[in-house]
Design a protein around this motif. Sequence first.
Motif, PDB file in Angstrom:
ATOM      1  N   PHE A  77       0.813  -1.215   0.000  1.00  0.00           N
ATOM      2  CA  PHE A  77       0.000   0.000   0.000  1.00  0.00           C
ATOM      3  C   PHE A  77       0.848   1.269   0.000  1.00  0.00           C
ATOM      4  N   TYR A  78       2.132   1.122   0.341  1.00  0.00           N
ATOM      5  CA  TYR A  78       2.997   2.294   0.463  1.00  0.00           C
ATOM      6  C   TYR A  78       4.291   2.113  -0.330  1.00  0.00           C
ATOM      7  N   TRP A  79       4.770   3.210  -0.870  1.00  0.00           N
ATOM      8  CA  TRP A  79       6.160   3.323  -1.301  1.00  0.00           C
ATOM      9  C   TRP A  79       6.795   4.334  -0.345  1.00  0.00           C
ATOM     10  N   ARG A  80       7.747   3.850   0.462  1.00  0.00           N
ATOM     11  CA  ARG A  80       8.288   4.660   1.553  1.00  0.00           C
ATOM     12  C   ARG A  80       7.123   5.148   2.411  1.00  0.00           C
ATOM     13  N   ASP A  81       6.961   6.448   2.597  1.00  0.00           N
ATOM     14  CA  ASP A  81       5.846   6.913   3.422  1.00  0.00           C
ATOM     15  C   ASP A  81       4.696   7.452   2.579  1.00  0.00           C
ATOM     16  N   LEU A  82       4.693   7.116   1.304  1.00  0.00           N
ATOM     17  CA  LEU A  82       3.689   7.629   0.367  1.00  0.00           C
ATOM     18  C   LEU A  82       2.697   6.517   0.021  1.00  0.00           C
ATOM     19  N   ARG A  83       1.431   6.753   0.302  1.00  0.00           N
ATOM     20  CA  ARG A  83       0.435   5.713   0.005  1.00  0.00           C
ATOM     21  C   ARG A  83       0.176   5.642  -1.492  1.00  0.00           C
ATOM     22  N   VAL A  84       0.275   4.424  -2.036  1.00  0.00           N
ATOM     23  CA  VAL A  84       0.046   4.197  -3.462  1.00  0.00           C
ATOM     24  C   VAL A  84      -1.101   3.222  -3.707  1.00  0.00           C
ATOM     25  N   GLY A  85      -1.705   2.718  -2.637  1.00  0.00           N
ATOM     26  CA  GLY A  85      -2.823   1.790  -2.767  1.00  0.00           C
ATOM     27  C   GLY A  85      -4.083   2.397  -2.204  1.00  0.00           C
ATOM     28  N   GLY A  86      -5.157   2.347  -2.959  1.00  0.00           N
ATOM     29  CA  GLY A  86      -6.438   2.912  -2.519  1.00  0.00           C
ATOM     30  C   GLY A  86      -7.587   1.984  -2.858  1.00  0.00           C
ATOM     31  N   GLY A  87      -8.735   2.561  -3.170  1.00  0.00           N
ATOM     32  CA  GLY A  87      -9.874   1.791  -3.616  1.00  0.00           C
ATOM     33  C   GLY A  87     -10.400   0.811  -2.584  1.00  0.00           C
ATOM     34  N   ASN A 116      20.048  -8.447   3.875  1.00  0.00           N
ATOM     35  CA  ASN A 116      19.658  -7.187   3.225  1.00  0.00           C
ATOM     36  C   ASN A 116      18.231  -6.807   3.611  1.00  0.00           C
ATOM     37  N   PRO A 117      18.025  -6.331   4.835  1.00  0.00           N
ATOM     38  CA  PRO A 117      16.688  -5.959   5.282  1.00  0.00           C
ATOM     39  C   PRO A 117      16.150  -4.751   4.522  1.00  0.00           C
ATOM     40  N   ALA A 118      14.828  -4.603   4.584  1.00  0.00           N
ATOM     41  CA  ALA A 118      14.188  -3.489   3.892  1.00  0.00           C
ATOM     42  C   ALA A 118      13.144  -2.861   4.799  1.00  0.00           C
ATOM     43  N   LYS A 119      13.167  -1.546   4.862  1.00  0.00           N
ATOM     44  CA  LYS A 119      12.168  -0.833   5.648  1.00  0.00           C
ATOM     45  C   LYS A 119      10.906  -0.647   4.812  1.00  0.00           C
ATOM     46  N   VAL A 120       9.768  -1.055   5.376  1.00  0.00           N
ATOM     47  CA  VAL A 120       8.486  -0.953   4.680  1.00  0.00           C
ATOM     48  C   VAL A 120       7.430  -0.461   5.663  1.00  0.00           C
ATOM     49  N   ARG A 121       6.234  -0.204   5.124  1.00  0.00           N
ATOM     50  CA  ARG A 121       5.066   0.067   5.966  1.00  0.00           C
ATOM     51  C   ARG A 121       4.080  -1.068   5.753  1.00  0.00           C
ATOM     52  N   THR A 122       3.632  -1.652   6.849  1.00  0.00           N
ATOM     53  CA  THR A 122       2.721  -2.789   6.771  1.00  0.00           C
ATOM     54  C   THR A 122       1.465  -2.520   7.582  1.00  0.00           C
ATOM     55  N   PHE A 123       0.492  -3.389   7.380  1.00  0.00           N
ATOM     56  CA  PHE A 123      -0.796  -3.269   8.063  1.00  0.00           C
ATOM     57  C   PHE A 123      -1.109  -4.609   8.721  1.00  0.00           C
ATOM     58  N   PRO A 367      12.100  -0.111  -5.193  1.00  0.00           N
ATOM     59  CA  PRO A 367      12.068   0.701  -6.414  1.00  0.00           C
ATOM     60  C   PRO A 367      12.373   2.157  -6.083  1.00  0.00           C
ATOM     61  N   PRO A 368      12.971   2.894  -7.005  1.00  0.00           N
ATOM     62  CA  PRO A 368      13.305   4.299  -6.745  1.00  0.00           C
ATOM     63  C   PRO A 368      12.086   5.202  -6.737  1.00  0.00           C
ATOM     64  N   ALA A 369      10.947   4.670  -7.161  1.00  0.00           N
ATOM     65  CA  ALA A 369       9.700   5.430  -7.207  1.00  0.00           C
ATOM     66  C   ALA A 369       8.564   4.412  -7.349  1.00  0.00           C
ATOM     67  N   PRO A 370       7.324   4.822  -7.112  1.00  0.00           N
ATOM     68  CA  PRO A 370       6.218   3.900  -7.386  1.00  0.00           C
ATOM     69  C   PRO A 370       6.228   3.465  -8.845  1.00  0.00           C
ATOM     70  N   PHE A 371       5.793   2.223  -9.089  1.00  0.00           N
ATOM     71  CA  PHE A 371       5.675   1.729 -10.458  1.00  0.00           C
ATOM     72  C   PHE A 371       4.216   1.452 -10.765  1.00  0.00           C
ATOM     73  N   SER A 459       8.471  12.381  -0.669  1.00  0.00           N
ATOM     74  CA  SER A 459       8.530  11.244   0.244  1.00  0.00           C
ATOM     75  C   SER A 459       9.833  11.288   1.001  1.00  0.00           C
ATOM     76  N   THR A 460       9.855  10.597   2.126  1.00  0.00           N
ATOM     77  CA  THR A 460      11.070  10.453   2.907  1.00  0.00           C
ATOM     78  C   THR A 460      11.258   9.011   3.250  1.00  0.00           C
ATOM     79  N   SER A 461      12.471   8.639   3.586  1.00  0.00           N
ATOM     80  CA  SER A 461      12.742   7.261   3.983  1.00  0.00           C
ATOM     81  C   SER A 461      13.820   7.264   5.041  1.00  0.00           C
ATOM     82  N   GLY A 462      13.493   6.708   6.217  1.00  0.00           N
ATOM     83  CA  GLY A 462      14.469   6.623   7.284  1.00  0.00           C
ATOM     84  C   GLY A 462      15.330   5.394   7.141  1.00  0.00           C
TER      85      GLY A 462
END
Length: 469
Positions: A77-87, A116-123, A367-371, A459-462
């Motif tokens: 639903f998110y790319w970094r802190d930017l929501r890309v999933g709706g509906g 190689n961990p990855a920071k994401v936002r989950t629900f 990804p460097p940006a939402p796809f 967007s930002t990414s910690g």
Amino acid sequence: MTSAPGEPGLQPPKVTLPARDLPVRSHADVVVAGGGPAGFCAAVAAARSGAHAVLVERAPFLGGTATGAMVASFMGFYWRDLRVGGGIGYEVTRRLIEAGGATGFGPYVLAEAGENPAKVRTFPFDPEILKIVLDELCGEAGVEVLLHTQAVEPMLRDGALTGVILQGIDGAEAVPAHVVVDATANATLVRRAGCATQNSPDQRRERQPMTMMARLSAVDVQRFRSLPRQEKRALARRGVESGELALQLLSMVGSPAGEDGFVMVTRVSGLDGSDSRDLTRAEVEGRRQVRAAVGFLRREVPGFERAYLSALAPWIGVRETWRIAGDYVLTEQDVMSGRQFPDAIAQGGGPLDVHDGNGAGLILKEPPAPFSVPYRCLLPRELDGTLVAGRCASATQTAMGAMRHMGTAMATGHAAGTAAALAVEHGASPRDLPAEELAGLLIDQGAIVRSPLLDGRKSTSGGIDDCQQ
């Protein structure tokens, strides 16, 4: 040298069954096969758009991977802190919160104990509450839901699907339809209708491994989360060396209740998740690995001293089986360049997540940006009257590693259901729909079709250490 039964090259003996007439108990505008994240969104979208939608699911509940495989956390639903999933997918998260089955999105480190961990936002959510939420969602939309029922064969005429043969407890029946949405995850219907696949039958046991999820109760979630990453890595390596952990991860998502943890500590490789015999072996092996892992966690990992196994997933989680050859095949380059297509129907945020089918490796790339996902990925090549949604869509293995997250899968389902209803309204094939009209409808329905970055948002990414499992 001869092949074993079920192996490529061997033609098994055949039995000819007598022809029979099947009852037609209902007609539908749209039949959706598969009630997982993509399927339930497709059925709700079609029904809300005015179509008579029939949703077919072999299990006694909806939700698929989210409920049946107990993968109790939505990603994508998110790319970094930017929501890309709706509906509809995002609406499900709101309903879960209202029902007390979730508290909201939060930061999470994917594969924190890995290399190689990855920071994401989950629900994170409670799968049992999700079952009820989906019942209500489909009921309110007017979807005709058929549980304990499997879509087994497509009805075909002149290169187009015209309905589905269903197998229920009391026998088989036919359901004619204007459009069929294959959300079976295995592309069951479109493959049997003759659609080519993007991946090869000769490599079906070299796919990404499967995972049996487990729910542990009496876990001190905060104590485990407070462990430094290096300590978690050392514990994971120790578990692999002792043979009690199948992979070098200590992945756990806490439940909304606070004292339960959904753990992903198993890996079943070398088997085909679309083959019943292989899948049987995978289920048994997955449960064996859970038993070994629970013993290790209780003995070695702080926070699990009092933990006990309270539930096993009803079925093992399958990451990869068949992907169709569609009008367009999404590639890793598309994902990793953040490509935006003119016929986009959804946005994805990743990460690109590919598990090694023959070892313990894991590829995680942000990804460097939402796809975007183009509508053409939902259209089986040279086959009309049908759409696909979810992880059987048209993509390479690596691209599907970013597209198969449940948030993105729900977005493809929402798009497929809306497109199916639009095709019914126009009396047309889904392939002939104007892309701009479909995108406009999706946007009106709250879907995110175009990249939010194009709207000027930032967007930002910690760092990894800013959030913990």
